[in-house]
Design a protein around this motif. Sequence first.
Motif, PDB file in Angstrom:
ATOM      1  N   MET A  84     -73.504  33.571 138.821  1.00  0.00           N
ATOM      2  CA  MET A  84     -73.511  32.545 137.772  1.00  0.00           C
ATOM      3  C   MET A  84     -73.132  33.149 136.414  1.00  0.00           C
ATOM      4  O   MET A  84     -72.323  32.580 135.667  1.00  0.00           O
ATOM      5  CB  MET A  84     -74.898  31.909 137.680  1.00  0.00           C
ATOM      6  N   ALA A  85     -73.733  34.289 136.091  1.00  0.00           N
ATOM      7  CA  ALA A  85     -73.433  34.931 134.813  1.00  0.00           C
ATOM      8  C   ALA A  85     -71.968  35.348 134.736  1.00  0.00           C
ATOM      9  O   ALA A  85     -71.341  35.269 133.671  1.00  0.00           O
ATOM     10  CB  ALA A  85     -74.343  36.138 134.611  1.00  0.00           C
ATOM     11  N   THR A  86     -71.413  35.760 135.864  1.00  0.00           N
ATOM     12  CA  THR A  86     -70.010  36.180 135.886  1.00  0.00           C
ATOM     13  C   THR A  86     -69.070  34.995 135.733  1.00  0.00           C
ATOM     14  O   THR A  86     -68.043  35.094 135.043  1.00  0.00           O
ATOM     15  CB  THR A  86     -69.704  36.928 137.200  1.00  0.00           C
ATOM     16  N   PHE A  87     -69.389  33.875 136.362  1.00  0.00           N
ATOM     17  CA  PHE A  87     -68.602  32.659 136.143  1.00  0.00           C
ATOM     18  C   PHE A  87     -68.528  32.343 134.650  1.00  0.00           C
ATOM     19  O   PHE A  87     -67.451  32.060 134.096  1.00  0.00           O
ATOM     20  CB  PHE A  87     -69.238  31.475 136.873  1.00  0.00           C
ATOM     21  N   ALA A 141     -66.664  37.470 140.148  1.00  0.00           N
ATOM     22  CA  ALA A 141     -65.380  37.686 139.492  1.00  0.00           C
ATOM     23  C   ALA A 141     -64.215  37.319 140.411  1.00  0.00           C
ATOM     24  O   ALA A 141     -63.252  36.657 139.986  1.00  0.00           O
ATOM     25  CB  ALA A 141     -65.265  39.143 139.047  1.00  0.00           C
ATOM     26  N   GLN A 142     -64.290  37.744 141.657  1.00  0.00           N
ATOM     27  CA  GLN A 142     -63.194  37.442 142.579  1.00  0.00           C
ATOM     28  C   GLN A 142     -63.145  35.961 142.937  1.00  0.00           C
ATOM     29  O   GLN A 142     -62.062  35.387 143.099  1.00  0.00           O
ATOM     30  CB  GLN A 142     -63.337  38.305 143.845  1.00  0.00           C
ATOM     31  N   LEU A 172     -60.400  30.750 142.313  1.00  0.00           N
ATOM     32  CA  LEU A 172     -60.383  29.349 141.885  1.00  0.00           C
ATOM     33  C   LEU A 172     -59.321  29.123 140.815  1.00  0.00           C
ATOM     34  O   LEU A 172     -58.648  28.075 140.798  1.00  0.00           O
ATOM     35  CB  LEU A 172     -61.760  28.944 141.355  1.00  0.00           C
ATOM     36  N   GLY A 173     -59.164  30.114 139.916  1.00  0.00           N
ATOM     37  CA  GLY A 173     -58.141  29.996 138.884  1.00  0.00           C
ATOM     38  C   GLY A 173     -56.742  30.017 139.472  1.00  0.00           C
ATOM     39  O   GLY A 173     -55.876  29.241 139.048  1.00  0.00           O
ATOM     40  N   LEU A 226     -62.155  24.784 135.508  1.00  0.00           N
ATOM     41  CA  LEU A 226     -63.588  24.618 135.296  1.00  0.00           C
ATOM     42  C   LEU A 226     -64.217  23.674 136.316  1.00  0.00           C
ATOM     43  O   LEU A 226     -65.371  23.850 136.702  1.00  0.00           O
ATOM     44  CB  LEU A 226     -63.852  24.099 133.883  1.00  0.00           C
ATOM     45  N   ALA A 227     -63.451  22.692 136.757  1.00  0.00           N
ATOM     46  CA  ALA A 227     -63.981  21.760 137.758  1.00  0.00           C
ATOM     47  C   ALA A 227     -64.282  22.483 139.068  1.00  0.00           C
ATOM     48  O   ALA A 227     -65.300  22.230 139.718  1.00  0.00           O
ATOM     49  CB  ALA A 227     -62.989  20.625 137.994  1.00  0.00           C
TER      50      ALA A 227
END
Length: 452
Positions: A254-257, A386-387, A392-393, A399-400
């Motif tokens: 969560m923190a990495t997101f 991170a991965q 997702l990017g 962001l969705a």
Amino acid sequence: MPGFLEGFFNIRRGEVLSVFLAGLFFFCVLTALMLLRPAREALGLQGGVESVRWLFVGTAFITLLVNPFFGLLVSRLPRLYFITATYAFFAMSLVGFYFLMVVTPDAIGVVTGQIFYVWFSVFNLFVTMVFWALMADRFSLGQGKRLFGMIAVGGTCGAIFGPWLASILADPLGTPALLLVSTVFLGLAVGIAWLLAWQQPEKPRPEDADDPDAPPAVDEHAIIGGSAWEGFKAVFRSRYLMGIAAYAVILAIMATFLYFTRLQMVAELGDDLDYRTTIFARIDLITQVATLVMQAFIAGHLMRRFGVHITLALLPLTAALGFIGLAAVGSLAALIVFEAVFKSVQRAIQRPARETLYTVTSREDKYKSKAFIDTFVYRGGDVVGAQTEGLLGRLGMGLAGVAAVAVPLAVVWAGLALWLGRTQQRLARAPIRDASAAKGHSAQAAVDPPRS
């Protein structure tokens, strides 16, 4: 101590000195870290956001390599000596970086910045882990519920003081000199740790049903013993430690997101290194102020009145609501608000509550298993986060897509928090078998809840 202070801050007369020393210890640790953190963020971003993802992999790998050496120190040296050795190693590393920057300034580039990024990440994990391990060893569960929030105030003050001190000293002394200033604060932290460890724990009051036994008096010359890899093995033998590890992994994801969302938004503002450093410092300042308020006035009361399980579940709820809001708005202002709330809840409420989980484990697990969880396991979660965020990017989900992953994960996270808190309550009513006091210690028997 006036009665209203005792009731409001949950600190008793005989605990004042210990809490003050613990807070001062954490103040020095966080000052040493936060003097350098904004520069770490800016240096890491020089190679681009994608390179930072691989720096997370490098950090996880280095923490795995370092863990056996720390476990060996714990096995061979008394408590205060292996704490001193750990801090001395990082202090000497800072001095080495200082001479590198002064003697060969032309060598400072993207690669050097990435090396410093990885080193600082390991430094950050180990010095804070050692601090909280000593707190879990020094205070009982009942004391942890009442006092860890106030002790964390010292760290937050250091996190505010560090960037301010850096802004004052950077121009007259130069950036390399900040490394030496950080070294001084690490030395002060070690001295305070010795003072704190030699303070006698306060005897509990008879009316404290949730804390019937004071922390056992520790012989500072005693050696915990065991193997260098015992912390690693104990985690996989114990459902309770596995639960703590799973909680740490989800926290890291969560923190990495949130972290990479911030990096991408700041990267879009321009390439100027100083401007990026300023933005990161301002976000940190807002977060620390919000954290300070929560630690001083809320954290101790939450754990004492509602229990560790409810307190641990607040951060998953914050994450779920925050990612939904961020996906809906998608602005830098919304990100700053979400990050300030998330990190303040994490540091002021969740972190003290999570550290109380170790008060019901053996001394060996407090240092070795905790080191493995708080460094390699946590950084492993960073790598996964991170991965996943990068995938997702690349899929164009933005962001969705992050919210679609984060919200269901937050639900699982909340359920795990409730289980850990309930399990801790059962363990608190069972005797803790210390590996350093008896041979044949079984991590499963020591930290798993009794079966009915």
